[in-house]
Design a protein around this motif. Structure first.
Motif, PDB file in Angstrom:
ATOM      1  N   GLY A  94      -0.746   2.014  -7.185  1.00  0.00           N
ATOM      2  CA  GLY A  94       0.038   1.713  -5.984  1.00  0.00           C
ATOM      3  C   GLY A  94      -0.803   1.852  -4.716  1.00  0.00           C
ATOM      4  O   GLY A  94      -0.742   1.017  -3.814  1.00  0.00           O
ATOM      5  N   ASN A  95      -1.618   2.902  -4.663  1.00  0.00           N
ATOM      6  CA  ASN A  95      -2.518   3.069  -3.512  1.00  0.00           C
ATOM      7  C   ASN A  95      -3.478   1.888  -3.398  1.00  0.00           C
ATOM      8  O   ASN A  95      -3.696   1.361  -2.304  1.00  0.00           O
ATOM      9  CB  ASN A  95      -3.352   4.351  -3.666  1.00  0.00           C
ATOM     10  CG  ASN A  95      -2.585   5.607  -3.267  1.00  0.00           C
ATOM     11  OD1 ASN A  95      -1.597   5.545  -2.563  1.00  0.00           O
ATOM     12  ND2 ASN A  95      -3.053   6.748  -3.744  1.00  0.00           N
ATOM     13  N   THR A 112      -1.726  -1.265  -2.196  1.00  0.00           N
ATOM     14  CA  THR A 112      -1.341  -1.095  -0.790  1.00  0.00           C
ATOM     15  C   THR A 112      -2.558  -1.224   0.121  1.00  0.00           C
ATOM     16  O   THR A 112      -2.485  -1.801   1.217  1.00  0.00           O
ATOM     17  CB  THR A 112      -0.677   0.287  -0.600  1.00  0.00           C
ATOM     18  OG1 THR A 112       0.477   0.354  -1.452  1.00  0.00           O
ATOM     19  CG2 THR A 112      -0.241   0.510   0.840  1.00  0.00           C
ATOM     20  N   ARG A 119      -3.586  -4.905   0.447  1.00  0.00           N
ATOM     21  CA  ARG A 119      -2.641  -5.560   1.366  1.00  0.00           C
ATOM     22  C   ARG A 119      -2.966  -5.197   2.812  1.00  0.00           C
ATOM     23  O   ARG A 119      -2.953  -6.056   3.710  1.00  0.00           O
ATOM     24  CB  ARG A 119      -1.222  -5.113   0.997  1.00  0.00           C
ATOM     25  CG  ARG A 119      -0.115  -5.656   1.853  1.00  0.00           C
ATOM     26  CD  ARG A 119       1.228  -5.126   1.341  1.00  0.00           C
ATOM     27  NE  ARG A 119       2.342  -5.415   2.223  1.00  0.00           N
ATOM     28  CZ  ARG A 119       3.509  -4.755   2.167  1.00  0.00           C
ATOM     29  NH1 ARG A 119       3.688  -3.791   1.265  1.00  0.00           N
ATOM     30  NH2 ARG A 119       4.468  -5.068   2.992  1.00  0.00           N
ATOM     31  N   ALA A 123       1.797  -4.152  -5.677  1.00  0.00           N
ATOM     32  CA  ALA A 123       1.577  -3.585  -4.335  1.00  0.00           C
ATOM     33  C   ALA A 123       0.696  -4.490  -3.455  1.00  0.00           C
ATOM     34  O   ALA A 123       0.777  -4.443  -2.239  1.00  0.00           O
ATOM     35  CB  ALA A 123       0.973  -2.192  -4.443  1.00  0.00           C
ATOM     36  N   GLN A 143       0.994  -7.623  -3.162  1.00  0.00           N
ATOM     37  CA  GLN A 143       1.909  -8.609  -2.550  1.00  0.00           C
ATOM     38  C   GLN A 143       1.228  -9.946  -2.270  1.00  0.00           C
ATOM     39  O   GLN A 143       1.557 -10.616  -1.283  1.00  0.00           O
ATOM     40  CB  GLN A 143       2.479  -8.041  -1.252  1.00  0.00           C
ATOM     41  CG  GLN A 143       3.308  -6.793  -1.472  1.00  0.00           C
ATOM     42  CD  GLN A 143       4.746  -6.964  -1.035  1.00  0.00           C
ATOM     43  OE1 GLN A 143       5.055  -7.807  -0.205  1.00  0.00           O
ATOM     44  NE2 GLN A 143       5.634  -6.192  -1.609  1.00  0.00           N
ATOM     45  N   ASP A 181      11.988   3.636  -0.409  1.00  0.00           N
ATOM     46  CA  ASP A 181      11.125   4.072  -1.501  1.00  0.00           C
ATOM     47  C   ASP A 181      10.739   5.542  -1.344  1.00  0.00           C
ATOM     48  O   ASP A 181      10.153   5.918  -0.320  1.00  0.00           O
ATOM     49  CB  ASP A 181       9.873   3.194  -1.526  1.00  0.00           C
ATOM     50  CG  ASP A 181       8.948   3.583  -2.657  1.00  0.00           C
ATOM     51  OD1 ASP A 181       9.213   3.163  -3.791  1.00  0.00           O
ATOM     52  OD2 ASP A 181       7.994   4.340  -2.409  1.00  0.00           O
ATOM     53  N   ASN A 229       7.116   6.147  -0.450  1.00  0.00           N
ATOM     54  CA  ASN A 229       6.849   5.815   0.959  1.00  0.00           C
ATOM     55  C   ASN A 229       7.329   6.934   1.889  1.00  0.00           C
ATOM     56  O   ASN A 229       6.630   7.324   2.823  1.00  0.00           O
ATOM     57  CB  ASN A 229       7.567   4.514   1.357  1.00  0.00           C
ATOM     58  CG  ASN A 229       6.825   3.265   0.893  1.00  0.00           C
ATOM     59  OD1 ASN A 229       5.637   3.312   0.596  1.00  0.00           O
ATOM     60  ND2 ASN A 229       7.540   2.158   0.832  1.00  0.00           N
ATOM     61  N   GLU A 251      12.026  -1.338   4.204  1.00  0.00           N
ATOM     62  CA  GLU A 251      10.899  -2.073   3.645  1.00  0.00           C
ATOM     63  C   GLU A 251      11.112  -3.588   3.659  1.00  0.00           C
ATOM     64  O   GLU A 251      10.169  -4.340   3.931  1.00  0.00           O
ATOM     65  CB  GLU A 251      10.633  -1.639   2.194  1.00  0.00           C
ATOM     66  CG  GLU A 251       9.983  -0.280   2.042  1.00  0.00           C
ATOM     67  CD  GLU A 251      10.962   0.882   1.939  1.00  0.00           C
ATOM     68  OE1 GLU A 251      12.148   0.667   2.319  1.00  0.00           O
ATOM     69  OE2 GLU A 251      10.567   1.959   1.506  1.00  0.00           O
ATOM     70  N   SER A 270       3.010  -8.693   5.976  1.00  0.00           N
ATOM     71  CA  SER A 270       3.451  -7.424   6.547  1.00  0.00           C
ATOM     72  C   SER A 270       2.579  -6.318   5.981  1.00  0.00           C
ATOM     73  O   SER A 270       1.692  -6.547   5.169  1.00  0.00           O
ATOM     74  CB  SER A 270       4.912  -7.165   6.174  1.00  0.00           C
ATOM     75  OG  SER A 270       5.034  -7.067   4.761  1.00  0.00           O
ATOM     76  N   LEU A 271       2.837  -5.110   6.439  1.00  0.00           N
ATOM     77  CA  LEU A 271       2.151  -3.925   5.943  1.00  0.00           C
ATOM     78  C   LEU A 271       3.142  -3.063   5.173  1.00  0.00           C
ATOM     79  O   LEU A 271       4.327  -3.042   5.498  1.00  0.00           O
ATOM     80  CB  LEU A 271       1.645  -3.095   7.126  1.00  0.00           C
ATOM     81  CG  LEU A 271       0.331  -3.502   7.751  1.00  0.00           C
ATOM     82  CD1 LEU A 271       0.125  -2.734   9.047  1.00  0.00           C
ATOM     83  CD2 LEU A 271      -0.816  -3.209   6.786  1.00  0.00           C
ATOM     84  N   ASN A 272       2.662  -2.317   4.213  1.00  0.00           N
ATOM     85  CA  ASN A 272       3.464  -1.264   3.605  1.00  0.00           C
ATOM     86  C   ASN A 272       3.966  -0.337   4.719  1.00  0.00           C
ATOM     87  O   ASN A 272       3.230  -0.034   5.664  1.00  0.00           O
ATOM     88  CB  ASN A 272       2.572  -0.506   2.614  1.00  0.00           C
ATOM     89  CG  ASN A 272       3.177   0.801   2.161  1.00  0.00           C
ATOM     90  OD1 ASN A 272       3.089   1.801   2.862  1.00  0.00           O
ATOM     91  ND2 ASN A 272       3.792   0.800   1.009  1.00  0.00           N
TER      92      ASN A 272
END
Lengths: 257, 257
Positions: free
Chosen positions: A122-123, A126, A129, A156, A158, B120, B123, B213, B239-241
């Motif tokens: 996930g990191n 992210t 992204r 993640a 995206q 989340d 998050n 989100e 977009s960003l996380n």
């Protein structure tokens, strides 16, 4: 349109195996789960080996996809079996893995992030992204960093894998490429005596190394950088999540004033 | 020391139920899993209702904990049953939930983050940890935001709940408190016509709203803010996380130049 309803179908077995690195390498493909990713792949002119959708998904999305696809209708059960999410949207694509020759260009330009043994999928996703959003050119996956196309990484990211270059390379070799190209590479350290990241002049082209969640960046890499950067921690947290730290650094070094 | 080895033991059942909001409310406690969190709680003088450790965990950590604890030895099976992780460290604590009267002070000072329906748990925990690191005073959990003490939130907070104030409050009410205290509150919008976050003068005290989100911040909130901020996206990411965006904004608004 071909229909697949049985979980015992060999294609279904292959798609399920795309959740593993071995399965992806055997098939030469990875899986996109959900409309956002399938749409991004189509827009990026990535080869869609197969597009799989449930009956209702095809009714929703067929008009928005290019013609001539290798399209398959799948049952809801098959969608649940191959997807990574609890409530799949019912639309998937199997896309080709990038060629094995993903390498850094001879002369490097732009901003690149180096991942040194970053572990959490996930990191990683992210971070890719965020690198895309910050205007980075690419991300170098060093040894010990989780696979680029694991399902949680892909979710993640995206779709940012279609916008930034993902390279797998030994980070020491990558550092040499950057130096030869006349670019600075910055490390990161959880050490208040390291250089405050706000004291670096933002630039178009450079490298930035993010380290392992628990152990940080390898010491040997830190000895080869132009400087090692620190994000001042004002509160009592011992550290920052690596994706948050990468975001803070990337937006400052690439875009800051 | 009392020993619990059976998964059928009532205490074990209670600890397992702490994974749910209902279970936490019934017990008035939540669970810390792992040495880092237990140590942080002890250091913060939080009431440790019970500390549970496997035989080997007690051998490792007993000397580092205060005397007079309500200590229980648990079997490895019990540790696996109550923990949230695949390979638990075998040390846990049951700690009291903060009192129901968590409210914003009459006169607000410091920097506060508002969470508007952030969903989340990972998050949310990552954001609280980043707020701590950036030197924020507190985080306001608005309606629709996941529970503060869900296991994944607690894991990602990494103990920052002991350093920053966590408040559950209607965000419209919170906005009024801030205005009455003479503080600016900024919203966030994924809209290039909103205000560039680098054009805000960093300050000691202010509020910052992060939105859901998928849907962003509620429109009604955005109409009540001093300004709504945008992080310029240079690449093609849409977009960003939300945790990365929160980190970029918090470090700039609180500490930036």
């Amino acid at each position: 349109m071909e229909k697949i309803v049985s979980l015992q179908n060999n294609r279904v077995k292959t798609w399920k195996k795309l959740a593993t690195k071995k399965g992806r390498e055997q098939a030469g493909t990875y899986l996109l789960d959900g409309w956002h990713l399938v749409k991004e792949a189509a827009a990026a002119n990535v080869e869609l080996v197969t597009v799989m959708g449930t009956h209702s998904a095809w009714q929703t999305y067929a008009n928005e996809l290019p013609a001539g696809l290798n399209a398959i209708e799948i049952s809801d059960d098959v969608a649940k079996a191959i997807g990574d999410t609890v409530t799949p949207q019912g639309i998937f694509a199997e896309v080709a893995l990038p060629k094995a020759s993903q390498q850094l260009p001879e002369v490097v330009t732009g901003a690149w992030l180096f991942l040194d043994a970053v572990q959490d999928p996930g990191n990683i996703g992210t971070i890719v992204r965020a690198a895309d959003a910050a205007g980075f050119t690419g991300v170098v996956f060093g040894q010990g960093t989780a696979d680029q196309f694991a399902p949680k990484v892909v979710r993640a990211m995206q779709g940012s894998q279609f916008h930034v270059q993902l390279v797998t390379e030994d980070l020491y070799a990558a550092l040499r490429y950057f130096k030869r190209s006349g670019l600075e590479v910055y490390g990161t350290q959880l050490d208040p005596t390291a250089k405050n990241f706000r004291d670096v002049t933002p630039a178009e082209s450079f490298g930035l190394i993010m380290g392992n969640e628990g152990n940080g960046m390898a010491k040997g890499l830190g000895e080869l950088t132009a400087a090692n950067l620190y994000i001042p921690i004002l509160g009592q947290a011992e550290s920052l999540n690596v994706a948050v730290a990468a975001g803070v650094l990337m937006f400052q070094l690439k875009q800051g004033k």
